[in-house]
Design an enzyme around this catalytic site. Structure first.
Site, PDB file in Angstrom:
ATOM      1  N   ASN A   1     -12.263  -1.157   6.656  1.00  0.00           N
ATOM      2  CA  ASN A   1     -10.837  -1.164   6.288  1.00  0.00           C
ATOM      3  C   ASN A   1     -10.287   0.248   6.110  1.00  0.00           C
ATOM      4  O   ASN A   1      -9.120   0.411   5.778  1.00  0.00           O
ATOM      5  CB  ASN A   1     -10.571  -2.003   5.028  1.00  0.00           C
ATOM      6  CG  ASN A   1     -11.026  -1.293   3.768  1.00  0.00           C
ATOM      7  OD1 ASN A   1     -11.880  -0.414   3.812  1.00  0.00           O
ATOM      8  ND2 ASN A   1     -10.446  -1.660   2.638  1.00  0.00           N
TER       9      ASN A   1
ATOM     10  N   GLU B   1     -22.903   2.722   5.674  1.00  0.00           N
ATOM     11  CA  GLU B   1     -23.792   1.581   5.412  1.00  0.00           C
ATOM     12  C   GLU B   1     -23.012   0.350   4.937  1.00  0.00           C
ATOM     13  O   GLU B   1     -23.295  -0.771   5.342  1.00  0.00           O
ATOM     14  CB  GLU B   1     -24.840   2.038   4.376  1.00  0.00           C
ATOM     15  CG  GLU B   1     -26.027   1.106   4.226  1.00  0.00           C
ATOM     16  CD  GLU B   1     -25.750   0.002   3.216  1.00  0.00           C
ATOM     17  OE1 GLU B   1     -24.956   0.253   2.283  1.00  0.00           O
ATOM     18  OE2 GLU B   1     -26.314  -1.105   3.381  1.00  0.00           O
TER      19      GLU B   1
ATOM     20  N   THR C   1      -6.014  -3.449   8.393  1.00  0.00           N
ATOM     21  CA  THR C   1      -6.006  -4.796   7.832  1.00  0.00           C
ATOM     22  C   THR C   1      -6.021  -5.835   8.945  1.00  0.00           C
ATOM     23  O   THR C   1      -6.164  -5.498  10.126  1.00  0.00           O
ATOM     24  CB  THR C   1      -4.817  -4.968   6.844  1.00  0.00           C
ATOM     25  OG1 THR C   1      -4.979  -6.218   6.157  1.00  0.00           O
ATOM     26  CG2 THR C   1      -3.463  -4.935   7.542  1.00  0.00           C
TER      27      THR C   1
ATOM     28  N   LEU D   1      -9.208 -13.257  -5.706  1.00  0.00           N
ATOM     29  CA  LEU D   1      -8.753 -12.174  -4.823  1.00  0.00           C
ATOM     30  C   LEU D   1      -7.273 -12.292  -4.507  1.00  0.00           C
ATOM     31  O   LEU D   1      -6.626 -11.323  -4.101  1.00  0.00           O
ATOM     32  CB  LEU D   1      -9.567 -12.177  -3.508  1.00  0.00           C
ATOM     33  CG  LEU D   1     -10.823 -11.301  -3.506  1.00  0.00           C
ATOM     34  CD1 LEU D   1     -11.753 -11.652  -4.645  1.00  0.00           C
ATOM     35  CD2 LEU D   1     -11.546 -11.376  -2.173  1.00  0.00           C
TER      36      LEU D   1
ATOM     37  N   SER E   1       0.811  -1.232   0.000  1.00  0.00           N
ATOM     38  CA  SER E   1       0.000   0.000   0.000  1.00  0.00           C
ATOM     39  C   SER E   1       0.845   1.282   0.000  1.00  0.00           C
ATOM     40  O   SER E   1       0.455   2.260  -0.648  1.00  0.00           O
ATOM     41  CB  SER E   1      -0.964   0.004   1.188  1.00  0.00           C
ATOM     42  OG  SER E   1      -1.935  -0.987   0.987  1.00  0.00           O
TER      43      SER E   1
ATOM     44  N   LYS F   1     -10.052  -5.472  11.384  1.00  0.00           N
ATOM     45  CA  LYS F   1     -11.162  -4.841  10.648  1.00  0.00           C
ATOM     46  C   LYS F   1     -12.476  -4.794  11.435  1.00  0.00           C
ATOM     47  O   LYS F   1     -13.240  -3.847  11.312  1.00  0.00           O
ATOM     48  CB  LYS F   1     -11.376  -5.549   9.303  1.00  0.00           C
ATOM     49  CG  LYS F   1     -10.248  -5.284   8.303  1.00  0.00           C
ATOM     50  CD  LYS F   1     -10.550  -5.928   6.955  1.00  0.00           C
ATOM     51  CE  LYS F   1      -9.400  -5.732   5.978  1.00  0.00           C
ATOM     52  NZ  LYS F   1      -9.675  -6.303   4.651  1.00  0.00           N
TER      53      LYS F   1
ATOM     54  N   GLY G   1      -6.500 -10.409  -8.497  1.00  0.00           N
ATOM     55  CA  GLY G   1      -6.549  -9.812  -7.159  1.00  0.00           C
ATOM     56  C   GLY G   1      -5.816  -8.488  -7.062  1.00  0.00           C
ATOM     57  O   GLY G   1      -6.164  -7.652  -6.217  1.00  0.00           O
TER      58      GLY G   1
ATOM     59  N   GLY H   1     -15.366 -19.275  -0.370  1.00  0.00           N
ATOM     60  CA  GLY H   1     -14.800 -18.612   0.802  1.00  0.00           C
ATOM     61  C   GLY H   1     -15.861 -17.835   1.546  1.00  0.00           C
ATOM     62  O   GLY H   1     -16.854 -17.382   0.944  1.00  0.00           O
TER      63      GLY H   1
HETATM   64  P1  NAP Z   1     -10.017 -14.849   6.171  1.00  0.00           P
HETATM   65  O1  NAP Z   1     -11.095 -14.043   6.808  1.00  0.00           O
HETATM   66  O2  NAP Z   1      -8.952 -15.454   7.018  1.00  0.00           O
HETATM   67  O3  NAP Z   1     -10.734 -16.027   5.323  1.00  0.00           O
HETATM   68  C1  NAP Z   1      -9.977 -17.034   4.704  1.00  0.00           C
HETATM   69  C2  NAP Z   1     -10.889 -17.881   3.825  1.00  0.00           C
HETATM   70  O4  NAP Z   1     -10.082 -18.878   3.168  1.00  0.00           O
HETATM   71  C3  NAP Z   1     -11.964 -18.644   4.608  1.00  0.00           C
HETATM   72  O5  NAP Z   1     -13.083 -18.809   3.792  1.00  0.00           O
HETATM   73  C4  NAP Z   1     -11.247 -19.990   4.855  1.00  0.00           C
HETATM   74  O6  NAP Z   1     -12.130 -21.053   5.117  1.00  0.00           O
HETATM   75  C5  NAP Z   1     -10.579 -20.189   3.518  1.00  0.00           C
HETATM   76  N1  NAP Z   1      -9.460 -21.133   3.591  1.00  0.00           N
HETATM   77  C6  NAP Z   1      -8.248 -20.930   4.150  1.00  0.00           C
HETATM   78  N2  NAP Z   1      -7.466 -22.032   4.014  1.00  0.00           N
HETATM   79  C7  NAP Z   1      -8.240 -22.966   3.365  1.00  0.00           C
HETATM   80  C8  NAP Z   1      -8.019 -24.300   2.938  1.00  0.00           C
HETATM   81  N3  NAP Z   1      -6.840 -24.930   3.165  1.00  0.00           N
HETATM   82  N4  NAP Z   1      -9.022 -24.942   2.300  1.00  0.00           N
HETATM   83  C9  NAP Z   1     -10.205 -24.322   2.061  1.00  0.00           C
HETATM   84  N5  NAP Z   1     -10.488 -23.057   2.441  1.00  0.00           N
HETATM   85  C10 NAP Z   1      -9.499 -22.387   3.095  1.00  0.00           C
HETATM   86  O7  NAP Z   1      -9.244 -13.995   5.060  1.00  0.00           O
HETATM   87  P2  NAP Z   1      -9.820 -12.841   4.109  1.00  0.00           P
HETATM   88  O8  NAP Z   1      -9.439 -11.534   4.656  1.00  0.00           O
HETATM   89  O9  NAP Z   1     -11.253 -13.129   3.820  1.00  0.00           O
HETATM   90  O10 NAP Z   1      -8.916 -13.067   2.794  1.00  0.00           O
HETATM   91  C11 NAP Z   1      -9.158 -14.142   1.907  1.00  0.00           C
HETATM   92  C12 NAP Z   1      -8.235 -14.014   0.699  1.00  0.00           C
HETATM   93  O11 NAP Z   1      -8.516 -12.814  -0.012  1.00  0.00           O
HETATM   94  C13 NAP Z   1      -6.752 -13.943   1.075  1.00  0.00           C
HETATM   95  O12 NAP Z   1      -6.036 -14.647   0.099  1.00  0.00           O
HETATM   96  C14 NAP Z   1      -6.436 -12.462   0.973  1.00  0.00           C
HETATM   97  O13 NAP Z   1      -5.079 -12.196   0.656  1.00  0.00           O
HETATM   98  C15 NAP Z   1      -7.327 -12.048  -0.182  1.00  0.00           C
HETATM   99  N6  NAP Z   1      -7.698 -10.631  -0.179  1.00  0.00           N
HETATM  100  C16 NAP Z   1      -7.374  -9.898  -1.265  1.00  0.00           C
HETATM  101  C17 NAP Z   1      -7.729  -8.574  -1.316  1.00  0.00           C
HETATM  102  C18 NAP Z   1      -7.377  -7.785  -2.538  1.00  0.00           C
HETATM  103  O14 NAP Z   1      -7.430  -6.545  -2.492  1.00  0.00           O
HETATM  104  N7  NAP Z   1      -7.029  -8.432  -3.637  1.00  0.00           N
HETATM  105  C19 NAP Z   1      -8.412  -7.972  -0.248  1.00  0.00           C
HETATM  106  C20 NAP Z   1      -8.726  -8.760   0.862  1.00  0.00           C
HETATM  107  C21 NAP Z   1      -8.364 -10.102   0.887  1.00  0.00           C
HETATM  108  P3  NAP Z   1     -12.540 -21.406   6.638  1.00  0.00           P
HETATM  109  O15 NAP Z   1     -13.623 -20.436   7.013  1.00  0.00           O
HETATM  110  O16 NAP Z   1     -12.988 -22.803   6.564  1.00  0.00           O
HETATM  111  O17 NAP Z   1     -11.288 -21.230   7.481  1.00  0.00           O
END
Ligand code: NAP
Length: 279
Positions: free
Chosen positions: A89, A80, A65, A219, A20, A69, A242, A130
């Site tokens: 965020n 909203e 982050t 993502l 960032s 959050k 992403g 997810g």
């Molecule tokens: P989070 O709240 O920790 O959620 C992680 C998600 O991944 C949950 O649904 C989790 O399932 C699933 N998961 C993790 N390991 C797994 C596995 N081995 N098998 C199956 N499912 C698995 O994280 P988040 O903040 O939502 O972020 C999720 C992803 O989005 C990350 O890769 C992050 O880097 C990315 N992201 C990108 C941006 C962007 O701007 N591009 C912004 C935000 C996030 P469970 O619920 O079963 O644990």
């Protein structure tokens, strides 16, 4: 007299690998803003005290982050979007009031508008893989853009069920075993898990069953071309990455802090790609 030097920051725990500062630094330079975007590593125990004294720490606002959050939402006056997603965020000071929003929602939809225009023209069925914080922002964006149904598949099923309670009856919790059938009907397929990220297993779904006009979004941005996006490319499907979401989610905070709307340009993207490749 010159413009006062002002600062904003990203608060996380940990936070040091964030790109960032490159994004905000580039925009500050483009717009001649005298300021800096810093990284602040703040523990969960210290977070609320830190943000309620943001001005005393020298900041006009901050991004937030993992893992803060939800706490950011509780410590501020959310709009909203932040309320609907259940996480904030972005924080900014508005005449002494600490306000918040969730710009992951617009980061996601703007990225698709940019990379896969027309993606929401007939959005009947979305398949969302997810159910974490980022998936909540995506689901909210999908509903804002008129998705009729969003099928939420998650390893931990109760988390997908909680989506329905939060976001309403257009959300349908589903199991991994349902994915092949859901794929055949999906206009949009989104990976919002951490599968595919460097150091994690790949997202293994077979896109052969997907419709020819389906759009795929991931993502994850390390690597930039995840195995899912490579499979989409091979299958001839349109896709959004992403990194696009990361760049677009940063625009609104910049506007809130500095009063000017920045642009996501190929030049900025190249800059961040180079930084990602450098590790
Ligand atoms: P989070 O709240 O920790 O959620 C992680 C998600 O991944 C949950 O649904 C989790 O399932 C699933 N998961 C993790 N390991 C797994 C596995 N081995 N098998 C199956 N499912 C698995 O994280 P988040 O903040 O939502 O972020 C999720 C992803 O989005 C990350 O890769 C992050 O880097 C990315 N992201 C990108 C941006 C962007 O701007 N591009 C912004 C935000 C996030 P469970 O619920 O079963 O644990």
């Amino acid at each position: 007299m010159g413009e006062a030097f002002r600062t904003a920051c990203l608060i996380g725990w940990p936070v040091k690998h964030s790109k960032s500062p490159i994004i905000h630094g580039h925009w500050m330079e483009c717009h001649g803003i005298a300021g800096e975007y810093r990284l602040e590593e703040v523990s969960p125990d210290d977070f609320t005290d830190f943000v309620t004294n943001l001005a005393a720490h020298g900041y006009v606002g901050s991004n937030v982050t993992i893992p803060h959050k939800e706490m950011a939402l509780a410590a501020s006056e959310p709009d909203e979007r932040a309320r609907a997603v259940g996480a904030a965020n972005t924080l900014w000071l508005d005449n002494g009031r600490l306000r918040s929003t969730n710009t992951d929602v617009e980061g996601f939809v703007s990225c698709l508008d940019d990379q896969t225009p027309g993606w929401d023209a007939n959005l009947e069925n979305a398949l969302l893989l997810g159910a974490g914080g980022a998936a909540r922002a995506v689901a909210h964006g999908l509903l804002e853009r008129g998705a009729r149904n969003a099928y939420v598949v998650n390893r931990t099923f109760p988390r997908a069920v909680s989506f329905q309670a939060r976001l309403g009856s257009q959300i349908h919790p589903a199991h991994w075993r349902d994915v092949p059938a859901l794929l055949c009907e999906a206009d949009l397929i989104v990976n919002a898990t951490s599968l595919g990220m460097v150091g994690n297993p790949d997202m293994e779904i077979d896109l052969d069953a997907a419709r020819d006009d389906a759009v795929v979004a991931d993502l994850v941005y390390t690597p930039l071309m995840t195995s899912l996006l490579k499979a989409a490319e091979k299958r001839g499907l349109r896709y959004a990455d992403g990194l696009g979401m990361l760049l677009h989610q940063a625009a609104r905070p910049f506007e809130l802090w500095w009063g000017v709307r920045p642009e996501v340009t190929p030049e900025l993207r190249d800059l961040v790609v180079r930084a990602l490749n450098a590790g």
